[in-house]
Write an enzyme that holds these catalytic residues in place. Sequence first.
Site, PDB file in Angstrom:
ATOM      1  N   HIS A  74       0.848  -1.200   0.000  1.00  0.00           N
ATOM      2  CA  HIS A  74       0.000   0.000   0.000  1.00  0.00           C
ATOM      3  C   HIS A  74       0.879   1.244   0.000  1.00  0.00           C
ATOM      4  O   HIS A  74       1.966   1.246   0.585  1.00  0.00           O
ATOM      5  CB  HIS A  74      -0.930   0.006   1.216  1.00  0.00           C
ATOM      6  CG  HIS A  74      -0.225   0.007   2.551  1.00  0.00           C
ATOM      7  ND1 HIS A  74       0.130   1.159   3.216  1.00  0.00           N
ATOM      8  CD2 HIS A  74       0.218  -1.000   3.348  1.00  0.00           C
ATOM      9  CE1 HIS A  74       0.724   0.861   4.358  1.00  0.00           C
ATOM     10  NE2 HIS A  74       0.812  -0.453   4.465  1.00  0.00           N
ATOM     11  N   ASP A  76      -0.629   4.268   0.897  1.00  0.00           N
ATOM     12  CA  ASP A  76      -1.156   5.227   1.876  1.00  0.00           C
ATOM     13  C   ASP A  76      -0.370   5.097   3.180  1.00  0.00           C
ATOM     14  O   ASP A  76       0.249   4.066   3.459  1.00  0.00           O
ATOM     15  CB  ASP A  76      -2.663   5.017   2.111  1.00  0.00           C
ATOM     16  CG  ASP A  76      -2.994   3.646   2.683  1.00  0.00           C
ATOM     17  OD1 ASP A  76      -2.425   2.647   2.214  1.00  0.00           O
ATOM     18  OD2 ASP A  76      -3.821   3.570   3.616  1.00  0.00           O
ATOM     19  N   ASP A 107       6.781   1.641   6.603  1.00  0.00           N
ATOM     20  CA  ASP A 107       5.416   1.096   6.455  1.00  0.00           C
ATOM     21  C   ASP A 107       4.633   1.915   5.446  1.00  0.00           C
ATOM     22  O   ASP A 107       3.960   2.847   5.823  1.00  0.00           O
ATOM     23  CB  ASP A 107       4.719   1.090   7.814  1.00  0.00           C
ATOM     24  CG  ASP A 107       3.346   0.434   7.751  1.00  0.00           C
ATOM     25  OD1 ASP A 107       3.014  -0.168   6.708  1.00  0.00           O
ATOM     26  OD2 ASP A 107       2.597   0.552   8.733  1.00  0.00           O
ATOM     27  N   GLU A 141      -5.010   0.883   3.017  1.00  0.00           N
ATOM     28  CA  GLU A 141      -4.688  -0.189   3.968  1.00  0.00           C
ATOM     29  C   GLU A 141      -4.685   0.337   5.397  1.00  0.00           C
ATOM     30  O   GLU A 141      -5.044  -0.357   6.332  1.00  0.00           O
ATOM     31  CB  GLU A 141      -3.332  -0.812   3.631  1.00  0.00           C
ATOM     32  CG  GLU A 141      -3.098  -2.187   4.245  1.00  0.00           C
ATOM     33  CD  GLU A 141      -2.528  -2.160   5.647  1.00  0.00           C
ATOM     34  OE1 GLU A 141      -2.604  -3.182   6.332  1.00  0.00           O
ATOM     35  OE2 GLU A 141      -2.016  -1.101   6.084  1.00  0.00           O
ATOM     36  N   GLU A 142      -4.248   1.591   5.565  1.00  0.00           N
ATOM     37  CA  GLU A 142      -4.168   2.179   6.912  1.00  0.00           C
ATOM     38  C   GLU A 142      -5.517   2.747   7.349  1.00  0.00           C
ATOM     39  O   GLU A 142      -5.642   3.248   8.455  1.00  0.00           O
ATOM     40  CB  GLU A 142      -3.098   3.280   6.954  1.00  0.00           C
ATOM     41  CG  GLU A 142      -1.701   2.818   6.545  1.00  0.00           C
ATOM     42  CD  GLU A 142      -1.007   1.974   7.615  1.00  0.00           C
ATOM     43  OE1 GLU A 142      -1.665   1.529   8.569  1.00  0.00           O
ATOM     44  OE2 GLU A 142       0.214   1.754   7.467  1.00  0.00           O
ATOM     45  N   GLU A 170       5.177  -5.700   3.690  1.00  0.00           N
ATOM     46  CA  GLU A 170       5.019  -5.006   4.982  1.00  0.00           C
ATOM     47  C   GLU A 170       6.253  -5.238   5.859  1.00  0.00           C
ATOM     48  O   GLU A 170       6.917  -6.267   5.740  1.00  0.00           O
ATOM     49  CB  GLU A 170       3.784  -5.549   5.722  1.00  0.00           C
ATOM     50  CG  GLU A 170       2.451  -5.215   5.087  1.00  0.00           C
ATOM     51  CD  GLU A 170       1.934  -3.824   5.455  1.00  0.00           C
ATOM     52  OE1 GLU A 170       2.684  -3.034   6.070  1.00  0.00           O
ATOM     53  OE2 GLU A 170       0.779  -3.534   5.101  1.00  0.00           O
ATOM     54  N   HIS A 368       4.658   4.024  12.117  1.00  0.00           N
ATOM     55  CA  HIS A 368       3.582   4.832  12.712  1.00  0.00           C
ATOM     56  C   HIS A 368       4.095   5.845  13.750  1.00  0.00           C
ATOM     57  O   HIS A 368       3.300   6.554  14.367  1.00  0.00           O
ATOM     58  CB  HIS A 368       2.485   3.966  13.348  1.00  0.00           C
ATOM     59  CG  HIS A 368       1.735   3.116  12.360  1.00  0.00           C
ATOM     60  ND1 HIS A 368       0.458   2.662  12.570  1.00  0.00           N
ATOM     61  CD2 HIS A 368       2.082   2.629  11.140  1.00  0.00           C
ATOM     62  CE1 HIS A 368       0.060   1.934  11.536  1.00  0.00           C
ATOM     63  NE2 HIS A 368       1.044   1.901  10.657  1.00  0.00           N
TER      64      HIS A 368
END
Length: 395
Positions: A74, A76, A107, A141-142, A170, A368
């Site tokens: 992903h 995003d 990520d 995805e997030e 990932e 994150h």
Amino acid sequence: MKLPTDPAENLAALIRCPSVTPAEGGALTALEAMLKPLGFAVDRPTFSEDGTPDIENLYARRSGNGPHLMFAGHTDVVPVGDEAAWKHPPFSAAIDNGEMYGRGAVDMKGGIACFIAAVARHVEAHGGPKGSVSLLIAGDEEGPSINGTVKLLEWAASRGEKWDASLVGEPTNPDALGDMIKIGRRGSLSATITVHGRQGHVAYPHLADNPVRGLMTLVDALLNPAFDKGTKDFQPSNLEVTTFDVGNAATNVIPARATATFNIRFNDTWTDETLQAEIHNRLDKASGRKKYRKGRKEPIEFELVWRDRPSHVFLTRNDKLIDALAGSIKSVTGRKPKLSTTGGTSDARFIKDYCPVVEFGLVGKTMHMVDERVPLAELEMLTQVYQQFLADWFG
Ligand SMILES: [Zn+2]
């Protein structure tokens, strides 16, 4: 023409696109610009559903004679949080002391950047893998994960796409590159139990029926005994009570109802259906118990509502895929990766319905977080792992 063989350059271009879910932020355009010169046909379908934002996604395929490998991920990213707390602006891709800073660095724009660099090197050196390579890149995805991977898989399959294997990029390594491949994931189920009682004065309990007692009895039956002891490939299934609510502000009132919500992460002892049946069975039995109050005549009156969609448990058993990846990791990093099924769910749970899937990417430590960053040396190493994997898997 210069091909995108440098993972750091690829990653910088992606980080500079502020693609916080649900925004595309230019990230898919940047990807498309890398993929086109490598001979990929690129599609960017947008999916919609009431109540969620429209999401643009990307599917790219470089066709060849031979098996078909899909790389999934992903573009995003999660919000940056307190931007002032970052050492370098989160969309600047600044390099400091050998590390690239930016939201999505690990990520998982980094994983995508490395995979593209690996394909580019393969194309440069050998004219490309002996088969087809595709990239399945979601834009949410997030976020809610509704208009991304699930629909993109359905969309591609409806156009006749078939895959022999999938690699999800990932961040899977806890400490160092080469620590861990994920070869499966636990399932997940959530539900809310509500127990109905009768409201009344605490000094006259015989006129009321306290639902807290009943809820304690039911929750106790879910916590004991343990669901299983774990299996060869999975840790034991685990239930956590996430809320226990009465919502009663008064100290002299017996409340009318009580609710609790729980989540179970379960292993391959169970399927969604057998585990749901086990839970119903435990609750039905426990509802007749008199554990918390003597003299109870009626069973506890309760209802159980399953929440969200369940995530299915899965385990990939594809030796060619696992051996090629583990072997590439060993030869590049010197580490023998642990084959693991720990952690939360991922998009691999959707891909497993189409082909065998494994997950391997960067080190997840800063994902994150403020100051998400990746060492440039690690980008180079992951690119070499993917390169070796492409060579071995396509043979
Ligand atoms: Zn991710």
